[in-house]
Enzyme design. Structure first.
Site, PDB file in Angstrom:
ATOM      1  N   GLY A  13       0.805  -1.253  -0.224  1.00  0.00           N
ATOM      2  CA  GLY A  13       0.084   0.016  -0.027  1.00  0.00           C
ATOM      3  C   GLY A  13       0.783   1.165   0.055  1.00  0.00           C
ATOM      4  N   GLY A  15       2.467   2.553  -2.960  1.00  0.00           N
ATOM      5  CA  GLY A  15       2.732   3.024  -4.116  1.00  0.00           C
ATOM      6  C   GLY A  15       3.445   2.227  -5.218  1.00  0.00           C
ATOM      7  CE  LYS A  16       4.390  -3.741  -3.951  1.00  0.00           C
ATOM      8  NZ  LYS A  16       3.674  -3.238  -2.556  1.00  0.00           N
ATOM      9  CB  THR A  17       0.064  -0.402  -8.178  1.00  0.00           C
ATOM     10  OG1 THR A  17       0.188  -1.786  -7.614  1.00  0.00           O
ATOM     11  CG2 THR A  17      -0.520  -0.574  -9.500  1.00  0.00           C
ATOM     12  CE  LYS A  38       0.925  -7.769  -7.064  1.00  0.00           C
ATOM     13  NZ  LYS A  38       1.306  -6.575  -6.321  1.00  0.00           N
ATOM     14  CB  THR A  42      -2.788 -12.083  -2.376  1.00  0.00           C
ATOM     15  OG1 THR A  42      -2.161 -10.892  -1.796  1.00  0.00           O
ATOM     16  CG2 THR A  42      -1.356 -13.059  -2.596  1.00  0.00           C
ATOM     17  CD  GLU A 116       2.694  -3.438  -7.975  1.00  0.00           C
ATOM     18  OE1 GLU A 116       2.102  -3.402  -9.064  1.00  0.00           O
ATOM     19  OE2 GLU A 116       2.216  -3.587  -7.180  1.00  0.00           O
TER      20      GLU A 116
HETATM   21  N1  LIG Z   1       1.316   9.269  -5.974  1.00  0.00           N
HETATM   22  C1  LIG Z   1      -0.044   9.194  -5.688  1.00  0.00           C
HETATM   23  N2  LIG Z   1      -1.258   9.781  -6.103  1.00  0.00           N
HETATM   24  C2  LIG Z   1      -2.315   9.386  -5.713  1.00  0.00           C
HETATM   25  N3  LIG Z   1      -2.753   8.088  -5.264  1.00  0.00           N
HETATM   26  C3  LIG Z   1      -1.855   7.309  -5.156  1.00  0.00           C
HETATM   27  C4  LIG Z   1      -0.454   7.859  -5.295  1.00  0.00           C
HETATM   28  N4  LIG Z   1       0.428   6.849  -4.727  1.00  0.00           N
HETATM   29  C5  LIG Z   1      -0.560   5.950  -4.167  1.00  0.00           C
HETATM   30  N5  LIG Z   1      -1.787   5.985  -4.369  1.00  0.00           N
HETATM   31  C6  LIG Z   1      -2.875   5.527  -4.013  1.00  0.00           C
HETATM   32  O1  LIG Z   1      -2.797   4.869  -2.818  1.00  0.00           O
HETATM   33  C7  LIG Z   1      -3.021   3.361  -2.766  1.00  0.00           C
HETATM   34  C8  LIG Z   1      -1.881   2.456  -2.818  1.00  0.00           C
HETATM   35  O2  LIG Z   1      -1.010   2.580  -3.795  1.00  0.00           O
HETATM   36  P1  LIG Z   1      -0.582   1.346  -4.679  1.00  0.00           P
HETATM   37  O3  LIG Z   1       0.498   1.922  -5.529  1.00  0.00           O
HETATM   38  O4  LIG Z   1      -1.669   0.339  -5.028  1.00  0.00           O
HETATM   39  O5  LIG Z   1       0.409   0.653  -3.526  1.00  0.00           O
HETATM   40  P2  LIG Z   1       1.290  -0.884  -3.476  1.00  0.00           P
HETATM   41  O6  LIG Z   1       1.236  -1.385  -4.962  1.00  0.00           O
HETATM   42  O7  LIG Z   1       2.599  -0.640  -3.003  1.00  0.00           O
HETATM   43  O8  LIG Z   1       0.274  -1.883  -2.781  1.00  0.00           O
HETATM   44  C9  LIG Z   1      -3.614   3.044  -4.362  1.00  0.00           C
HETATM   45  O9  LIG Z   1      -5.200   3.313  -4.058  1.00  0.00           O
HETATM   46  C10 LIG Z   1      -2.939   4.360  -5.168  1.00  0.00           C
HETATM   47  O10 LIG Z   1      -4.063   4.744  -6.004  1.00  0.00           O
HETATM   48 MG   LIG Z   2       0.437  -2.883  -5.875  1.00  0.00          MG
END
Ligand SMILES: Nc1ncnc2c1ncn2[C@@H]1O[C@H](COP(=O)(O)OP(=O)(O)O)[C@@H](O)[C@H]1O
Ligand SMILES: [Mg+2]
Length: 227
Positions: A13, A15-17, A38, A42, A116
């Site tokens: 959670g 920001g990796k995605t 990916k 999960t 990822e």
């Molecule tokens: N720079 C950003 N701007 C807006 N939303 C973000 C940003 N970074 C992360 N988020 C939001 O925060 C949540 C977690 O980010 P995500 O990239 O999915 O994390 P991870 O892949 O590490 O689990 C998601 O809902 C994503 O859209």
């Molecule tokens: Mg992710």
């Protein structure tokens, strides 16, 4: 030959995605044709479920629109847990070779594979493999993603120690600032990471309001590394 980039993180959670999305956009903007993967999804009711990271990428990368996100999901397990336990819940076994075969196949006609990770680095994939071990197994180059705010010095330095202990070094560290951390604190975080690890943070991703319209300047910092 395709270049394998592995987007790993200090936690789930963080920001990796989102960073994977920026890397994909950056590479397409440079004329490359990257593939997103990916390996272990999960919390996945289906690979095209809105919760799936692949679906997120395929929704917001214009060049992927209309293509099937399930191509980019290795394993899809229902419960939101570490892959090892989520696989057990689904009565399945993770075979790393299955993922390696997907990588091999997609490497034929893609310039890059943007892989990822799931959660942080010490997350179990099998009874003797952690996410961090899959970096070596996939022969990929790690890019470490961390939060920009409070707690990140510790999480980032711990993650770097784990990588260094295994003779790996990330190609880049990228901070994601999704909760408006003041820039003075981000600066201190970057300073501490550099001071204690010798590795520089190459970019900070600020809040993105609309993923459909990501301006090029959001990923311009990627020019500083050799992707
Ligand atoms: N720079 C950003 N701007 C807006 N939303 C973000 C940003 N970074 C992360 N988020 C939001 O925060 C949540 C977690 O980010 P995500 O990239 O999915 O994390 P991870 O892949 O590490 O689990 C998601 O809902 C994503 O859209
Ligand atoms: Mg992710």
């Amino acid at each position: 030959l395709s270049k394998l980039l592995y987007v790993v993180g200090t936690d789930t959670g963080i920001g990796k995605t989102v960073v994977s999305l920026l890397i994909m956009q950056y590479l397409f903007s440079k004329g490359f044709n990257p593939f997103y993967l990916k390996p272990f999804q999960t919390g996945c009711s289906s690979p095209i479920d809105i919760d799936s990271d692949a679906r997120f990428i395929y929704t917001y990368v214009p060049k992927l629109m209309g293509k099937d996100p399930s191509l980019s999901v290795g394993y899809c397990f229902k419960n939101p847990k570490a892959p090892y336990f989520s696989a057990i819940d689904d009565r399945k076994k993770i075979d790393i070779k299955f993922i390696k075969d997907i990588i091999k196949k997609q490497a034929i006609d893609h310039s890059h594979i943007v892989i990822e990770g799931s959660g942080g680095l010490l997350v179990p994939v099998t009874d003797n493999i952690l996410i961090i071990d899959t970096i070596r197994i996939f022969e990929a180059t790690p890019i470490l993603i961390a939060k920009a705010g409070l707690g990140t010095i510790n999480h980032t330095l711990l993650s770097l120690e784990a990588l260094i202990n295994r003779n790996m070094k990330p190609l880049a560290i990228i901070l994601v600032n999704n909760d408006n951390t003041p820039s003075s604190m981000i600066k201190e975080n970057m300073q501490a990471i550099k001071m204690f690890s010798g590795i520089e943070v190459i970019g900070v991703v600020n809040n993105i309001r609309d993923f459909y319209y990501i301006e090029n300047d959001k990923f311009a910092f990627l020019d500083n590394i050799n992707l």
